[in-house]
Design a protein around this motif. Structure first.
Motif, short mmCIF file in Angstrom:
data_model
loop_
_atom_site.label_atom_id
_atom_site.label_comp_id
_atom_site.label_asym_id
_atom_site.label_seq_id
_atom_site.Cartn_x
_atom_site.Cartn_y
_atom_site.Cartn_z
N MET A 640 0.81 -1.23 0.00
CA MET A 640 0.00 0.00 0.00
C MET A 640 0.84 1.27 0.00
SD MET A 640 -2.92 -1.03 2.80
CE MET A 640 -3.47 0.68 2.92
N GLN A 641 2.14 1.15 -0.24
CA GLN A 641 3.05 2.29 -0.09
C GLN A 641 2.56 3.54 -0.81
OE1 GLN A 641 7.34 1.62 -0.58
NE2 GLN A 641 7.45 3.48 -1.83
N GLY A 642 2.17 3.39 -2.08
CA GLY A 642 1.73 4.56 -2.84
C GLY A 642 0.51 5.22 -2.24
N ASP A 643 -0.46 4.41 -1.84
CA ASP A 643 -1.68 4.95 -1.24
C ASP A 643 -1.38 5.61 0.11
OD1 ASP A 643 -3.30 4.17 -3.36
OD2 ASP A 643 -3.75 2.21 -2.46
N ILE A 644 -0.50 4.99 0.87
CA ILE A 644 -0.15 5.55 2.18
C ILE A 644 0.52 6.91 2.02
CG2 ILE A 644 1.41 5.25 4.15
CD1 ILE A 644 0.79 2.23 3.97
N VAL A 645 1.41 7.03 1.06
CA VAL A 645 2.07 8.31 0.80
C VAL A 645 1.05 9.36 0.36
CG1 VAL A 645 3.67 9.50 -0.74
CG2 VAL A 645 4.33 7.33 0.34
N ASP A 646 0.12 8.95 -0.51
CA ASP A 646 -0.90 9.89 -0.99
C ASP A 646 -1.80 10.38 0.13
OD1 ASP A 646 0.04 9.72 -3.57
OD2 ASP A 646 -1.46 8.25 -4.22
N LYS A 647 -2.05 9.52 1.13
CA LYS A 647 -2.94 9.85 2.24
C LYS A 647 -2.15 9.95 3.54
CE LYS A 647 -6.84 9.63 -0.12
NZ LYS A 647 -7.73 10.80 -0.30
N PHE A 667 10.66 1.41 1.81
CA PHE A 667 9.37 1.82 2.35
C PHE A 667 9.58 2.90 3.42
CE2 PHE A 667 5.86 1.53 5.37
CZ PHE A 667 4.75 1.46 4.55
N SER A 668 10.52 2.68 4.31
CA SER A 668 10.78 3.63 5.39
C SER A 668 11.17 5.00 4.85
CB SER A 668 11.88 3.11 6.31
OG SER A 668 11.49 1.90 6.93
N LYS A 669 12.02 5.01 3.81
CA LYS A 669 12.45 6.29 3.24
C LYS A 669 11.30 7.01 2.55
CE LYS A 669 17.38 5.32 2.57
NZ LYS A 669 18.49 5.19 1.57
N ALA A 670 10.47 6.26 1.85
CA ALA A 670 9.33 6.87 1.15
C ALA A 670 8.35 7.50 2.15
CB ALA A 670 8.62 5.84 0.29
N ILE A 671 8.08 6.79 3.23
CA ILE A 671 7.16 7.30 4.24
C ILE A 671 7.77 8.50 4.94
CG2 ILE A 671 5.87 6.77 6.33
CD1 ILE A 671 4.94 5.33 3.73
N GLU A 672 9.05 8.43 5.25
CA GLU A 672 9.70 9.56 5.93
C GLU A 672 9.67 10.82 5.08
OE1 GLU A 672 14.18 10.67 7.38
OE2 GLU A 672 13.32 8.78 8.09
N ALA A 673 9.92 10.67 3.79
CA ALA A 673 9.87 11.83 2.89
C ALA A 673 8.47 12.43 2.86
CB ALA A 673 10.30 11.41 1.48
N ALA A 674 7.46 11.58 2.87
CA ALA A 674 6.08 12.08 2.88
C ALA A 674 5.76 12.78 4.21
CB ALA A 674 5.12 10.93 2.65
N VAL A 675 6.29 12.24 5.31
CA VAL A 675 6.05 12.84 6.62
C VAL A 675 6.67 14.24 6.68
CG1 VAL A 675 6.59 12.67 9.08
CG2 VAL A 675 5.74 10.67 7.84
N VAL A 676 7.83 14.43 6.05
CA VAL A 676 8.45 15.75 6.02
C VAL A 676 7.49 16.78 5.43
CG1 VAL A 676 10.27 17.14 4.96
CG2 VAL A 676 10.82 14.91 5.95
N GLU A 677 6.87 16.45 4.30
CA GLU A 677 5.94 17.37 3.67
C GLU A 677 4.66 17.50 4.50
OE1 GLU A 677 6.71 19.25 1.05
OE2 GLU A 677 8.69 18.32 1.36
N GLN A 678 4.22 16.39 5.07
CA GLN A 678 3.01 16.43 5.88
C GLN A 678 3.18 17.35 7.08
OE1 GLN A 678 2.65 14.51 9.10
NE2 GLN A 678 0.45 14.79 9.35
#
Length: 824
Positions: A640-647, A667-678
């Motif tokens: 679900m990585q893509g959906d998790i990043v989108d949401k 996965f960890s890096k992708a989520i962390e990058a999204a959290v930075v923007e969030q």
């Protein structure tokens, strides 16, 4: 003009003491110093919150000015629909709103269906500024009313009772007091059993002896004015000024002139907003000062420390300007570097805050504890709850529950489909539902989301903060609770058990989750008092005659109904709560822990594919991973990585604790990058207000939403401490404890802090009382820009308690901020 203020402080202001007229402002309402008049700027007639509204000297005095079909409408009474937006005519200084009966969106449908009569008409309400403090209200109908509705349809203008008790009124040659309680005699008025009007006439003066509240209402066209006490019909009613629409009238059917008095040179007095409880030594400490929008000058603020000789000045400094928000100008007084333990106050222009504590132990007692000691036990269903000499409520709802009707739109959002979704037929008793659960809010129903939400939050408190506290005796076998009588068991675990008993009891006996359990009639639903009196506690048996009792069965069908639904998103929410609860219950009740995870996995297998909300799917998977460590759940989350990043707003808080168990660097890096923007967005939202949290109320006060926002920020901070700030969830706690907009700076947590909500919308609201540790919804927004928190027990949108987050989110936040202080 120079004004001498207490404490010897002289503050000079240049005030122009000239007569001013009401004028339309940029916000689209009429304004002058000391008076605002809005017209259909708000959206909630059911809650006395729309129509023609008067804000006098910064306080909403009257509202809901509109045509009504009853003298004293209630929560399920017909209300009109707006037809388009209000027309604001600046040239003619006039606001016009078109409305119509019925409102098809509420007519026998919706969250709380309303039964409209067979009456259709359209009309316009016009509000026009006159000279000085006066404005005119007029009503045009598209056609005259049918004969049978003459004397029934009238223009109602509601006066808020809570600030009028003891005041006087004058109506022509009549005079009287606004009484604290409604009094008789009672008569039938067009089908409504009401008292007689308090007065009738052409000219009403409200509170003539009070310069800040005096208001003159004169009728020019329409029936004479009648002053009613709406509380004779509904506990939550207001005083009502009313004129009926005359026979044959259409154009200018009603015309009033209203003149609220204003005090020359009036200006909003500054408000000092602090945490009513206090601050940890290490904690950021900022008092927010709220001033009149025309007053942008900053005067010195003083921090006082309490000593045996009285208040001692610790510091004096000029607060920094923050800027404009809503209708006020704001300043911030930062005293974060003050760390000496003790009791303090903040003084500003002669206004002094309540005393508050600074110390490393500020949260160690009297903070989160009342929620666990009082509020949760008092809300427990199916139990007798004692507190020494007091009985909060007797054993209740032991006749739970009958299977609900099908194809039925009940009240409070309970709707059934074409099938019961079980082997039970409508009206058939469903066994095993008379254990566990908490009464949901200011009423007595059990919603599955509030039951599991409370259970999950308590489990998180045990898991995150090692919550272990014992002041209550809970005996499930005897169905007895004794407040402040320890039993050697962790109260938090006992409460988690109580939540699981109702959720799993439903699952075990229905073969699926219940949607909720609620009484069958409005009369039962609005009952205030002992929960044990809502039903007879005898299981209904259709074979018995009405009133007959035999072998613990009753011929009176007052049993609650259990509703079911197809809702995979809600089922996944329950999955998450059950999985989390199973972890913390393993040692305390291993059988219940195992049943919880078994049910969670079975529900997940059924619901995951059908669910369409990414956030709740990620939430369920994360909790299952933390509980079982199964690779199949990890694989689903990774996919679900893509959906998790989108949401990421909906998912970051939920999955942060599970990410390390995935052992997946990409996965960890992708989520962390999204959290930075969030978190950039979170910081931007927090910066919208002087409180460091977003304040965006819809109908209910924003307190519950801000608490939930703070809890989620805690989990993001825990997973990514270098990215997510802890200050935001600390600010969320301070907001609840008193650092929030408006004149009323009380703590939303009843019984917590120097000044708190001691009049609340709980099941004991008719007594103008409170439940310690309950947390009200808080300061509401009267559109477009007035923050309001009135002392009134019947405003569910401001002072209601609620399960599933209202109190337990608060409790979690206190423990989280305490952990920051102690370093745990």
């Amino acid at each position: 003009m120079k004004t001498l203020l207490t404490g010897g402080l002289i503050w000079a202001l240049s005030l122009v003491a000239l007569a001013e007229d009401l004028e339309l402002n940029e916000q689209g309402y009429f304004a002058k110093p000391g008076l605002n008049v809005t017209s259909f700027a708000d959206i909630y007639p059911d809650g006395h919150q729309t129509g023609v509204t008067v804000i006098q000297h910064g306080v909403r005095r009257a509202a809901n000015g509109d045509l009504r079909l009853e003298i004293s409408p209630g929560q399920w009474s017909p209300v009109p629909k707006g037809v388009g937006d209000a027309r604001v005519d600046v040239k003619n200084q006039r606001i016009s709103q078109t409305l119509a009966y019925p409102d098809e969106s509420k007519n026998r449908k919706g969250f709380n269906p309303i039964e409209y009569p067979d009456l259709e008409f359209t009309y316009q309400v016009h509000v026009e500024a006159l000279t000085g403090d006066s404005f005119k209200v007029s009503v045009d109908l598209d056609k005259p009313l049918p004969e049978q509705w003459i004397g029934k349809v009238g223009f109602n203008f509601e006066l808020f009772p809570g600030e009028l008790f003891g005041a006087s009124y004058l109506m022509d040659e009549q005079a009287g007091h606004f009484t604290t309680q409604p009094n008789g005699p009672i008569h039938n008025h067009h089908g409504e059993w009401l008292g007689e009007p308090l007065a009738r006439g052409r000219k009403l003066v409200v509170a003539p002896e009070r310069d800040m509240q005096r208001m003159l209402i004169e009728v020019r066209k329409g029936g004479e004015l009648e002053l009613w006490d709406g509380r004779t019909n509904h506990n939550n009613g207001w005083y009502i000024v009313r004129s009926t629409v005359p026979q044959g009238a259409s154009k200018n059917a009603i015309e009033w002139v209203v003149t609220p008095h204003t005090v020359a040179g009036w200006q909003y007095q500054p408000v000092v907003q602090i945490s009513q409880l206090g601050y940890g030594v290490k904690q950021q400490k900022i008092a927010v000062i709220e001033q009149d929008s025309r007053d942008t000058k900053a005067s010195p603020a003083t921090l006082l420390r309490m000593t045996s000789a009285g208040a001692k000045e610790v510091r004096q400094a000029t607060p920094k300007p923050w800027g404009s928000f809503l209708r006020y100008h704001y300043l911030q007084f930062d005293f974060s570097d003050v760390t000496e333990p003790g009791m303090y106050q903040v003084a500003y222009r002669g206004v002094t805050s309540s005393p508050f504590k600074i110390g490393p132990d500020v949260y160690s007692r009297h903070a989160w504890q009342p929620t666990l000691e009082y509020y949760l036990p008092v809300q427990m269903c199916h139990m007798r709850v004692n507190e020494k000499y007091r009985v909060w409520h007797d054993k209740c709802h032991h006749d739970d529950a009958l299977m609900s009707p099908v194809n039925y739109n009940h009240i409070d959002g309970y709707i059934s489909g074409a099938s019961t979704l079980t082997d039970y037929q409508p009206g058939q008793p469903v066994p095993g539902l008379n254990k566990g659960g908490w009464h949901d809010a200011g009423d007595y129903d059990l919603r599955v989301e509030s039951q599991i939400g409370t259970t999950w939050l308590l489990a998180m408190m045990v898991e995150e903060f090692d919550l272990d506290y014992d002041t209550t005796m809970i005996d499930q076998a005897k169905q007895l609770v004794e407040i402040h009588q320890a039993d050697g068991k962790n109260d938090a675990l006992q409460q988690i058990e109580h939540g699981l008993l109702t959720v799993l009891g439903g699952y075990r006996n229905l073969g699926r989750l219940y949607r909720g359990i609620i009484v069958p009639t409005v009369r039962q639903y609005v009952m205030l008092g002992d929960a044990g009196a809502q039903t007879d506690n005898l299981i209904y048996d259709a074979s018995l005659a009405e009133g007959e009792v035999k072998d613990g069965r009753s011929g009176v069908a007052d049993d609650r109904w259990v509703f079911t639904e197809e809702n995979p998103n809600r089922e996944l929410d329950v999955v998450a709560g059950l999985a989390a609860a199973s972890r913390v219950m393993r040692s305390y009740n291993p059988e219940l822990a195992q049943e919880s995870i078994d049910a969670a996995e079975a529900l997940f297998a059924k619901a995951f594919v059908s669910a369409d909300r990414i956030g709740v799917k990620a939430f369920a998977l994360a909790e299952l991973i933390l509980t079982t460590d199964k690779q199949s759940y990890k694989d689903k989350l990774l996919a679900m990585q893509g959906d998790i990043v989108d949401k990421i707003d909906d998912t970051a808080w939920a999955i942060g604790r599970a990410v390390p168990q995935l052992n997946n660097v990409a996965f960890s890096k992708a989520i962390e990058a999204a959290v930075v923007e969030q978190q950039k967005n979170v910081q931007a939202q927090a910066a919208e207000t002087p409180y460091g949290v977003p304040y965006r109320p819809h109908i209910w006060g924003a307190g519950w939403g801000i608490q939930e926002f703070g809890v989620k920020q805690y989990f993001v901070h825990k997973a990514w401490p270098e990215i997510a700030s802890a200050d935001i969830y600390a600010n969320a706690l301070n907001f609840v404890l008193g650092v929030h907009p408006g004149q009323n700076t009380e703590s939303f947590a009843s019984g917590v802090g120097s000044d708190s909500a001691l009049v609340a919308y709980g099941v004991n609201r008719a007594d103008w009382s409170y439940i310690p540790g309950g947390v009200i919804s808080g300061t509401a927004l009267i559109r477009p820009d007035l923050p309001e928190l009135k002392e009134w027990p019947f405003f569910w949108q401001q002072s209601e308690y609620v399960m599933g987050g209202g109190a337990t989110n608060y409790m979690f936040l206190v423990l989280a901020v305490e952990a920051l202080e102690t370093g745990d």
